[in-house]
Design a protein around this motif. Sequence first.
Motif, PDB file in Angstrom:
ATOM      1  N   ALA A   1       0.955  -1.124  -0.027  1.00  0.00           N
ATOM      2  CA  ALA A   1      -0.054   0.050   0.110  1.00  0.00           C
ATOM      3  C   ALA A   1       0.730   1.185  -0.071  1.00  0.00           C
ATOM      4  O   ALA A   1       0.590   2.089  -0.777  1.00  0.00           O
ATOM      5  CB  ALA A   1      -0.915  -0.005   1.208  1.00  0.00           C
ATOM      6  N   ARG A   2       1.995   1.135   0.697  1.00  0.00           N
ATOM      7  CA  ARG A   2       2.912   2.528   0.773  1.00  0.00           C
ATOM      8  C   ARG A   2       3.391   2.663  -0.596  1.00  0.00           C
ATOM      9  O   ARG A   2       3.511   3.854  -1.062  1.00  0.00           O
ATOM     10  CB  ARG A   2       4.024   2.191   1.667  1.00  0.00           C
ATOM     11  N   TYR A   3       3.902   1.704  -1.250  1.00  0.00           N
ATOM     12  CA  TYR A   3       4.492   1.857  -2.391  1.00  0.00           C
ATOM     13  C   TYR A   3       3.608   2.337  -3.304  1.00  0.00           C
ATOM     14  O   TYR A   3       3.861   3.359  -4.148  1.00  0.00           O
ATOM     15  CB  TYR A   3       4.725   0.509  -3.047  1.00  0.00           C
ATOM     16  N   ILE A   4       2.324   1.897  -3.607  1.00  0.00           N
ATOM     17  CA  ILE A   4       1.093   2.564  -4.363  1.00  0.00           C
ATOM     18  C   ILE A   4       0.987   3.886  -4.059  1.00  0.00           C
ATOM     19  O   ILE A   4       0.760   4.743  -4.984  1.00  0.00           O
ATOM     20  CB  ILE A   4       0.001   1.651  -4.338  1.00  0.00           C
ATOM     21  N   ALA A   5       0.901   4.148  -2.785  1.00  0.00           N
ATOM     22  CA  ALA A   5       0.411   5.611  -2.465  1.00  0.00           C
ATOM     23  C   ALA A   5       1.779   6.391  -2.684  1.00  0.00           C
ATOM     24  O   ALA A   5       1.312   7.750  -3.084  1.00  0.00           O
ATOM     25  CB  ALA A   5       0.488   5.682  -0.628  1.00  0.00           C
ATOM     26  N   ASP A   6       2.840   5.846  -2.729  1.00  0.00           N
ATOM     27  CA  ASP A   6       3.958   7.036  -3.231  1.00  0.00           C
ATOM     28  C   ASP A   6       3.868   7.179  -4.925  1.00  0.00           C
ATOM     29  O   ASP A   6       4.186   8.273  -5.244  1.00  0.00           O
ATOM     30  CB  ASP A   6       5.230   6.070  -3.098  1.00  0.00           C
ATOM     31  N   ILE A   7       3.257   6.042  -5.536  1.00  0.00           N
ATOM     32  CA  ILE A   7       3.436   6.449  -6.971  1.00  0.00           C
ATOM     33  C   ILE A   7       2.255   7.362  -7.238  1.00  0.00           C
ATOM     34  O   ILE A   7       2.417   8.058  -8.034  1.00  0.00           O
ATOM     35  CB  ILE A   7       2.707   4.923  -7.497  1.00  0.00           C
ATOM     36  N   PHE A  20      -8.787   5.107  -8.698  1.00  0.00           N
ATOM     37  CA  PHE A  20      -9.451   4.908  -7.390  1.00  0.00           C
ATOM     38  C   PHE A  20      -9.370   3.494  -7.225  1.00  0.00           C
ATOM     39  O   PHE A  20      -8.869   2.787  -7.892  1.00  0.00           O
ATOM     40  CB  PHE A  20     -11.175   5.152  -7.534  1.00  0.00           C
ATOM     41  N   CYS A  21      -9.510   3.183  -5.806  1.00  0.00           N
ATOM     42  CA  CYS A  21      -9.364   1.568  -5.295  1.00  0.00           C
ATOM     43  C   CYS A  21     -10.690   1.191  -5.548  1.00  0.00           C
ATOM     44  O   CYS A  21     -11.806   1.673  -5.357  1.00  0.00           O
ATOM     45  CB  CYS A  21      -8.502   1.429  -4.266  1.00  0.00           C
ATOM     46  N   GLU A  22     -10.752  -0.388  -5.383  1.00  0.00           N
ATOM     47  CA  GLU A  22     -11.990  -1.125  -5.133  1.00  0.00           C
ATOM     48  C   GLU A  22     -11.634  -2.084  -4.000  1.00  0.00           C
ATOM     49  O   GLU A  22     -10.654  -2.599  -4.073  1.00  0.00           O
ATOM     50  CB  GLU A  22     -12.130  -1.873  -6.417  1.00  0.00           C
ATOM     51  N   GLY A  23     -12.683  -2.221  -3.072  1.00  0.00           N
ATOM     52  CA  GLY A  23     -12.366  -3.078  -2.074  1.00  0.00           C
ATOM     53  C   GLY A  23     -12.743  -2.411  -0.700  1.00  0.00           C
ATOM     54  O   GLY A  23     -13.091  -1.311  -0.676  1.00  0.00           O
ATOM     55  N   GLN A  24     -12.578  -3.381   0.308  1.00  0.00           N
ATOM     56  CA  GLN A  24     -13.152  -2.914   1.539  1.00  0.00           C
ATOM     57  C   GLN A  24     -11.829  -2.975   2.727  1.00  0.00           C
ATOM     58  O   GLN A  24     -12.149  -2.733   3.781  1.00  0.00           O
ATOM     59  CB  GLN A  24     -13.945  -4.050   2.452  1.00  0.00           C
ATOM     60  N   ASP A  25     -10.567  -3.088   2.095  1.00  0.00           N
ATOM     61  CA  ASP A  25      -9.214  -2.843   2.960  1.00  0.00           C
ATOM     62  C   ASP A  25      -9.035  -1.563   3.579  1.00  0.00           C
ATOM     63  O   ASP A  25      -8.556  -0.740   2.816  1.00  0.00           O
ATOM     64  CB  ASP A  25      -8.103  -3.381   2.085  1.00  0.00           C
ATOM     65  N   LYS A  26      -9.777  -1.600   4.828  1.00  0.00           N
ATOM     66  CA  LYS A  26      -9.545  -0.140   5.514  1.00  0.00           C
ATOM     67  C   LYS A  26      -8.263   0.513   5.538  1.00  0.00           C
ATOM     68  O   LYS A  26      -7.749   1.567   5.394  1.00  0.00           O
ATOM     69  CB  LYS A  26     -10.115   0.033   6.806  1.00  0.00           C
ATOM     70  N   LYS A  27      -7.293  -0.290   5.980  1.00  0.00           N
ATOM     71  CA  LYS A  27      -5.824  -0.257   6.064  1.00  0.00           C
ATOM     72  C   LYS A  27      -5.226   0.557   4.818  1.00  0.00           C
ATOM     73  O   LYS A  27      -4.459   1.444   4.845  1.00  0.00           O
ATOM     74  CB  LYS A  27      -5.059  -1.489   6.596  1.00  0.00           C
ATOM     75  N   PHE A  28      -5.520  -0.151   3.840  1.00  0.00           N
ATOM     76  CA  PHE A  28      -5.010   0.144   2.527  1.00  0.00           C
ATOM     77  C   PHE A  28      -5.411   1.948   2.167  1.00  0.00           C
ATOM     78  O   PHE A  28      -4.605   2.390   1.931  1.00  0.00           O
ATOM     79  CB  PHE A  28      -5.433  -0.853   1.476  1.00  0.00           C
ATOM     80  N   LYS A  29      -6.686   1.992   2.550  1.00  0.00           N
ATOM     81  CA  LYS A  29      -7.220   3.112   2.178  1.00  0.00           C
ATOM     82  C   LYS A  29      -6.750   4.177   3.310  1.00  0.00           C
ATOM     83  O   LYS A  29      -6.215   5.307   2.775  1.00  0.00           O
ATOM     84  CB  LYS A  29      -8.878   3.100   2.329  1.00  0.00           C
ATOM     85  N   GLU A  30      -6.287   4.007   4.321  1.00  0.00           N
ATOM     86  CA  GLU A  30      -5.577   5.003   5.466  1.00  0.00           C
ATOM     87  C   GLU A  30      -4.315   5.247   4.770  1.00  0.00           C
ATOM     88  O   GLU A  30      -3.891   6.379   4.921  1.00  0.00           O
ATOM     89  CB  GLU A  30      -5.566   4.256   6.764  1.00  0.00           C
ATOM     90  N   ILE A  31      -3.510   4.184   4.554  1.00  0.00           N
ATOM     91  CA  ILE A  31      -2.204   4.200   3.908  1.00  0.00           C
ATOM     92  C   ILE A  31      -2.137   5.301   2.645  1.00  0.00           C
ATOM     93  O   ILE A  31      -1.597   6.218   2.734  1.00  0.00           O
ATOM     94  CB  ILE A  31      -1.619   3.157   3.815  1.00  0.00           C
ATOM     95  N   ARG A  33      -4.402   7.216   1.737  1.00  0.00           N
ATOM     96  CA  ARG A  33      -5.141   8.802   1.847  1.00  0.00           C
ATOM     97  C   ARG A  33      -4.218   9.664   2.954  1.00  0.00           C
ATOM     98  O   ARG A  33      -4.152  10.699   2.988  1.00  0.00           O
ATOM     99  CB  ARG A  33      -6.517   8.575   2.657  1.00  0.00           C
ATOM    100  N   SER A  34      -2.946   8.948   3.510  1.00  0.00           N
ATOM    101  CA  SER A  34      -2.085   9.569   4.467  1.00  0.00           C
ATOM    102  C   SER A  34      -1.336  10.473   3.437  1.00  0.00           C
ATOM    103  O   SER A  34      -0.975  11.456   3.797  1.00  0.00           O
ATOM    104  CB  SER A  34      -1.390   8.697   5.142  1.00  0.00           C
ATOM    105  N   LYS A  35      -1.380   9.923   2.231  1.00  0.00           N
ATOM    106  CA  LYS A  35      -0.373  10.681   1.339  1.00  0.00           C
ATOM    107  C   LYS A  35      -1.199  11.348   0.256  1.00  0.00           C
ATOM    108  O   LYS A  35      -0.782  12.562  -0.284  1.00  0.00           O
ATOM    109  CB  LYS A  35       0.936   9.642   0.413  1.00  0.00           C
ATOM    110  N   VAL A  36      -2.191  10.763  -0.191  1.00  0.00           N
ATOM    111  CA  VAL A  36      -3.061  11.397  -1.251  1.00  0.00           C
ATOM    112  C   VAL A  36      -4.593  11.461  -0.549  1.00  0.00           C
ATOM    113  O   VAL A  36      -5.396  10.764  -0.657  1.00  0.00           O
ATOM    114  CB  VAL A  36      -3.394  10.758  -2.314  1.00  0.00           C
ATOM    115  N   PRO A  37      -4.713  12.908   0.334  1.00  0.00           N
ATOM    116  CA  PRO A  37      -6.047  12.963   1.107  1.00  0.00           C
ATOM    117  C   PRO A  37      -7.466  12.779   0.307  1.00  0.00           C
ATOM    118  O   PRO A  37      -8.246  12.329   0.685  1.00  0.00           O
ATOM    119  CB  PRO A  37      -5.987  14.277   1.570  1.00  0.00           C
ATOM    120  N   ASP A  38      -7.466  13.430  -1.119  1.00  0.00           N
ATOM    121  CA  ASP A  38      -8.473  13.040  -1.800  1.00  0.00           C
ATOM    122  C   ASP A  38      -8.859  11.929  -2.687  1.00  0.00           C
ATOM    123  O   ASP A  38      -9.660  11.931  -3.543  1.00  0.00           O
ATOM    124  CB  ASP A  38      -8.653  14.271  -2.898  1.00  0.00           C
TER     125      ASP A  38
END
Length: 135
Positions: A1-7, A20-31, A33-38
């Motif tokens: 998730a961090r790698y994707i967030a950096d990209i 956009f992402c698809e799915g229910q993984d809350k941790k992935f979304k949090e990671i 959104r920590s780098k891309v808030p919108d």
Amino acid sequence: ARYIADIIARLNPEQQINIFCEGQDKKFKEIVRSKVPDFYCLSPGSTQIKDWLISYFVTFGIKDSIEELDNKVVVIPIDYARYLWGWPDRLIGKVHKSGGKVFVYVNSGEKAKKLKSLPIDGIITDHIDKVGRIF
């Protein structure tokens, strides 16, 4: 998730809004959104969105609890859209007012042509060969 967030974070804003992402993984979304808030997450199984749509339907579009959709993506299958009160303008307007996005699920080229003039944020399809050439 961090790698994707950096990209995603390295992309310009015009490119970021098309991902956009698809799915229910809350941790992935949090990671992410920590780098891309919108960053938008598409959650087709989201009971919150289902509950909102059902409530919107049974109250004939009068329900004004748009805060429930803040930064969410609403996916509407094109075959059911006509049953939603205020489709397309009122419903799309309410979702946009909340900061949400409207995606329409469509698999027919003919039906996709009708969407081209609507202020939707995107389409989802399993038949890119039929729908892709329209957009």
